[in-house]
Design a protein around this motif. Structure first.
Motif, short mmCIF file in Angstrom:
data_model
loop_
_atom_site.label_atom_id
_atom_site.label_comp_id
_atom_site.label_asym_id
_atom_site.label_seq_id
_atom_site.Cartn_x
_atom_site.Cartn_y
_atom_site.Cartn_z
N LEU A 17 0.84 -1.20 0.00
CA LEU A 17 0.00 0.00 0.00
C LEU A 17 0.87 1.25 0.00
N SER A 18 0.67 2.12 -1.00
CA SER A 18 1.46 3.34 -1.05
C SER A 18 0.70 4.46 -1.75
N ILE A 19 1.40 5.56 -2.04
CA ILE A 19 0.70 6.73 -2.58
C ILE A 19 0.87 6.87 -4.09
N GLY A 20 1.37 5.83 -4.74
CA GLY A 20 1.50 5.85 -6.18
C GLY A 20 2.01 4.50 -6.62
N LYS B 100 7.45 6.04 -5.46
CA LYS B 100 6.44 6.72 -4.65
C LYS B 100 6.28 6.04 -3.29
N GLY B 101 6.28 6.82 -2.23
CA GLY B 101 6.05 6.24 -0.92
C GLY B 101 6.80 6.98 0.17
N GLU C 267 -2.45 1.74 -4.82
CA GLU C 267 -3.02 2.93 -4.18
C GLU C 267 -4.34 2.57 -3.50
N GLY C 268 -4.74 3.42 -2.58
CA GLY C 268 -5.98 3.19 -1.84
C GLY C 268 -7.17 2.86 -2.74
#
Lengths: 335, 335
Positions: free
Chosen positions: B181-184, B189-190, B214-215
């Motif tokens: 799970l990350s932001i890109g 990204k992370g 991503e979420g």
């Protein structure tokens, strides 16, 4: 007041941003600098010449022949595209040709450009990207949503102070309730970062700190400001979008499998519209970059023209009520 | 196989857990140790004596006269309530009187009791609490959801390996897709934690690592296993619950304001049921505590009796396919 508007930002640019500019320019106190490829914008703006001459005359086009895509790497894009609409907007504010700028584009790039051309406010450790989250009671400000993936307690503390001042001045909430996003309401619940942030926030008397808030309570409107590190904020925001889409998909599937689907479909569209109206950003328009030395409002990529108009209004209010000065001159009082 | 079931865990205990025990005991290969206040359980179980004698005879009541509430501090509660249903369940497994235990109770307390009475698997740095998240394509395992609020990359790496083995053995997915799970999506990204975890996961050939997620993509079923630190996981999970409730509330408000509300209300209940069926945990029942030296399945607090039965089934499968041994004996291969 003169607001620079990034005509090329957002999923429906430039049509929606131009329409938003026209709506915004109808207000007596605002002139718009519409930033993007001159020819394209001139062409598209033409149709308002006759049917909305008053607004038309208050919009000036500023040429910027590059655009930064939502998918581009923020820092690289800003470095390489010096004539992008986002960079030009930031420069207009830096050169005092605009009082503020508004963009619905790549929020990372907006932050990078703002830092590059405007710099930070005095005393601010890290600026934050904020957003407006809808709740059952209205909305709340969430900060940070991606500018700072690794944070120190002092950063979060400042996000809280800056957002609280914005809320008070622009959203007109007398004593904004500031909460810290964590995994339980008790002061003892959280990770190293939030535990340390909690003690900082709990000590200050300048803001109305209501303690920790859990993910589920954000939606119920328990706080006006919710602060977290940019990693958590970004994941939360995107997960929220994913769930909303998934739920609408599931509801639609259920309806399509019903024998009275033709009767129920219009009802589905009503539901969809309700949720999108509630869960989109049009009513509030946008949220500020906080901590940079210039007013900048970032709108949601999915913004419609009303949202663009409202984002411009938020920029006007932020300038009018001197939010930046309020932050800069009061910051030391809280520390 | 003998499964200890915490009769007092969950929002609708003990009625729902007793009903779940009866449903589970109907399976040929499972006997249930129902753990809770003896008198109360004897009384409530009585009604199944005549109408479901076969199952009734396969359920044995084990007295535990204390309960741990959802709101209690996990470590304190386990320390002070040595005769709580959760602690007794864990002791039954430690004493080899049960092959596994199942609880719908306070997940922090379950983890604490499991660590206290069962210990960790050899080589495991930190055990994880996992959960099952519904997606449009089915479901995925999310680990960790709260046991480890501050993580090191090596912890997340092990969460990935353990969850992948569980997925393969119990959920029968041949090559479970493991995502971080990350932001890109890009490897760059992370935050510090995910960037370091990414390189660890990317190096190992033992699991099917598909990169960052991503979420918004969790809901779309892009991965079978999603790993994150327990702080982020916990916030995500609770935010998801909050949004679901909020959306249902908004839809209901819209219907109630309609002139044909009496016609639309049954339709609302259909939608609500659809979403709750999809977004609850009953079909899969529960997810494992991974990394403790004993099989333990944690169900959702809102579980109905079907979910309890399915959580017992997950426990049986975890024992049957020797997931713990598989983790312990293969862990060194990945490192």
């Amino acid at each position: 007041m003169i607001i620079a508007l990034d005509a090329m930002g957002g999923d429906f640019a430039p049509n929606v941003t131009i329409e938003g500019a026209v709506l915004a320019a109808q207000h007596e106190d605002r002139n718009i600098l519409l930033v993007g490829p001159e020819k394209l914008l001139l062409n598209k703006l033409e149709k308002y010449k006759n049917n909305n001459r008053l607004a038309y005359n208050k919009i000036e086009i500023i040429d910027a022949n590059e655009s930064i895509l939502m998918s581009e790497h923020p820092a690289k894009a800003v470095r390489h595209k010096k004539n992008s609409s986002i960079a030009v907007c930031a420069k207009l504010v830096a050169d005092k040709k605009a009082d503020a700028f508004v963009s619905m584009g790549n929020s990372g790039a907006i932050m990078t450009a703002a830092l590059l051309y405007l710099g930070r406010l005095r005393g601010i450790l890290r600026p934050a990207i904020t957003t407006v989250l809808p709740t059952t009671k209205g909305a709340c400000i969430l900060a940070d949503i991606g500018a700072n993936v690794d944070c120190k307690p002092e950063y979060l503390f400042q996000f809280g102070i800056m957002s609280s001042i914005f809320c008070k001045k622009v959203i007109k909430i007398k004593k904004p309730k500031v909460a810290l996003l964590s995994i339980g309401e008790e002061a003892s619940k959280g990770n190293e970062l939030t535990l340390a942030t909690y003690s900082l926030l709990n000590k200050t008397i300048g803001i109305n700190f209501i303690g920790n808030i859990e993910g589920k309570d954000i939606c119920h409107g328990k706080a006006d400001v919710v602060i977290c590190d940019g990693f958590t904020g970004n994941i939360l925001l995107k997960f929220g979008e994913g769930i909303t889409d998934t739920m609408l998909y599931l509801i639609k599937q259920k309806i399509l499998s019903s024998p009275i689907k033709w009767f129920l479909l219009p009802f589905f569209h009503l539901i969809k519209k309700t949720l999108q109206t509630k869960f989109d950003y049009s009513r509030i328009g946008g949220a500020p970059l906080l901590g940079v030395n210039g007013v900048c409002i970032v709108g949601h990529g999915r913004s419609n023209s009303i949202a663009v108009k409202n984002a411009v209004a938020a920029a006007v209010e932020t300038v009018k009520y001197d939010v930046l000065n309020e932050i800069e001159s009061n910051l030391h009082r809280y520390l």
